[in-house]
Design an enzyme around this catalytic site. Structure first.
Site, short mmCIF file in Angstrom:
data_model
loop_
_atom_site.label_atom_id
_atom_site.label_comp_id
_atom_site.label_asym_id
_atom_site.label_seq_id
_atom_site.Cartn_x
_atom_site.Cartn_y
_atom_site.Cartn_z
N LYS A 22 0.94 -1.05 0.19
CA LYS A 22 -0.02 -0.10 0.01
C LYS A 22 0.78 1.19 0.03
O LYS A 22 0.81 2.31 -0.83
CB LYS A 22 -1.12 0.03 1.45
N ASN A 23 1.82 1.36 0.90
CA ASN A 23 2.61 2.44 1.01
C ASN A 23 3.58 2.73 -0.13
O ASN A 23 4.06 3.94 -0.21
CB ASN A 23 3.49 2.33 2.28
N CYS A 116 -6.40 8.41 8.56
CA CYS A 116 -6.62 7.97 10.01
C CYS A 116 -6.42 8.93 10.98
O CYS A 116 -5.21 9.85 10.95
CB CYS A 116 -5.78 6.83 10.22
N ARG A 121 -0.53 15.53 11.57
CA ARG A 121 0.43 15.09 10.34
C ARG A 121 0.45 16.29 9.61
O ARG A 121 0.31 16.58 8.49
CB ARG A 121 0.29 13.97 9.51
N ASP A 305 3.89 1.80 11.91
CA ASP A 305 2.76 1.19 11.50
C ASP A 305 2.67 -0.34 12.04
O ASP A 305 1.82 -0.92 12.06
CB ASP A 305 3.02 1.01 9.94
N ARG A 397 -8.82 -0.12 4.26
CA ARG A 397 -8.05 0.77 3.61
C ARG A 397 -6.69 0.32 3.10
O ARG A 397 -6.04 0.54 2.18
CB ARG A 397 -7.80 2.05 4.28
#
Length: 417
Positions: A22-23, A116, A121, A305, A397
């Site tokens: 995903k990242n 999220c 951030r 994470d 997600r």
């Protein structure tokens, strides 16, 4: 709100092929805007955030088709430079379209990013760096209006090795005039993957994986074929689930070096590993044990994470462990929910003290972010009895049909919409 129904107490084990990251995939999708030709991406993760990012490309006028795990993207007919505000609020990674649009069209309009709720951030590090490279930024009614007739290379010194800021600067600098050097750059594997993709499209970038990355701007980027690398957080999630439930697990398609910090923690709990080419096999102990202190931080430090997943694991490890969360100030929201399942966790500011419990029991719990929801899901798999984990939309997600994957590996998980 969707939820998972889990009947715990069954070993999670067998063989599992880890999917695309995903990242890594999301910034690469944004980067396709820079390639004025067709791009083919293989091993794509079929997750909610990936689909949403494809929709962003389509709203800009790009063609984006997905067949199986292969995406074909054609950005030659881009028609718009505005990312709709409601879209931006759903997914923080949409901030990366700012650098990509500026690099391609010299202008962009973007709302404040969402995602999220795990803490602040701020994007000031992105914007201040952009301004040094010639980008004019005006904020009006919650939107950023950005333009840059001439993007000039610059030596950027990041006050923190931000992954997002490093990615955004790579996208902006790839087609800037002159040389850009990012000092104190993020070093995560996902940064390396983005550079490899840009290089495949004709970019001139050097030093990925080190604290200093140099980019020589080019006038044009072409299309490319590229395979998304494996998801190291998904790999860690399944390893933790198997360790907690006592199952032996073989992961396919992984690179040991990219998950070394997670493997190190698991080894300290008594797990044993064997390695072959792109295959990792884990054998958990009969009783997890741990006396360790863990601090999250930028790569090569322990990934934030993975912190919620490791916390779940440590609730069943004999001993007392400490976790310090240095990246996000609101990333212990899952701890209270774990305590409802029988965990012994005490939070003081940004430090968690976890005392291993003899076992967890089923409960009704609420996941409020992506990794926190996954942490509760694997805790429910290890717990005795039935659990309900709310907040499946967060888990979806970043995980592709995680309920089916766990069921195939011996668990009993159902997704209820």
């Amino acid at each position: 709100m969707g939820y998972y129904l889990i009947e715990g107490g069954k070993p999670i084990g067998g063989e599992f092929a880890v999917r695309g990251s995903k990242n890594a995939a999301l910034p690469i999708l944004a980067a396709t805007l820079l390639a004025e030709d067709e791009v083919v991406l293989e091993n794509c993760p079929l997750i909610r955030d990936f689909y949403l990012t494809l929709d962003i490309l389509r709203t800009l006028g790009c063609k984006a088709e997905l067949t199986g795990r292969t995406a074909v993207i054609d950005t030659r007919q881009i028609k718009d430079v505005k990312i709709q505000e409601e879209t931006v609020q759903k997914m923080r990674s949409s901030i990366l379209f700012l650098g990509a649009l500026l690099g391609r069209e010299k202008r962009a309009i973007l709302g404040h990013p969402g995602g999220c709720a795990i803490g602040k951030r701020p994007i000031d590090i992105h914007l201040s760096s952009f301004e040094k490279m010639g980008v004019e930024i005006n904020e009006e009614d919650g939107l950023f209006y950005c333009s840059a007739p001439h993007i000039l290379g610059y030596h950027i010194y990041l006050k923190y090795p931000s992954v997002g800021a490093t990615e955004n600067l790579l996208l902006l600098a790839a087609k800037a005039e002159g040389v850009t050097v990012i000092h104190n750059a993020a070093r995560e594997p996902e940064i390396v993957a983005l550079v490899h993709f840009l290089r495949a499209c004709g970019a001139e970038i050097y030093g990925e994986g080190t604290p200093s990355i140099m980019i020589e701007g080019v006038k044009k980027l072409h299309g490319a074929y590229f395979s998304i690398p494996f998801d190291r957080i998904e790999a860690g999630t399944f390893l933790c689930a198997s360790a907690m439930t006592g199952g032996e697990l073989s992961l396919l398609g992984v690179e040991k070096n990219d998950i070394e910090t997670t493997l190190d923690v698991l080894q300290k709990t008594g797990c044993r590993f064997t390695f072959e080419t792109e295959r990792l096999r884990m054998m958990p102990p009969k009783q997890l044990k741990a006396e360790l202190s863990l601090v999250t931080g930028p790569y090569p430090g322990f990934p934030t994470d993975m912190q919620p997943l490791i916390m779940s694991l440590l609730t069943l490890a004999k001993g007392t462990c400490m976790i310090s969360e240095t990246v996000f100030e609101a990333r212990f929201r899952h701890a209270e929910e774990l305590c409802r399942m029988g965990a012994d966790i005490v939070i003081a500011d940004r430090v968690a003290k976890i005392k291993g419990s003899p076992g967890l029991h089923g409960a009704e719990v609420f996941g409020r972010d992506l990794r926190g929801g996954a942490a509760l899901l694997i805790a429910a798999l290890a717990a005795e009895g039935k659990s309900t984990v709310y907040g499946s939309e967060y888990v979806e997600r970043g995980y592709e049909k995680i309920e089916d994957a766990f069921s195939l590996l011996g668990g009993n998980v159902r997704l209820m919409e």
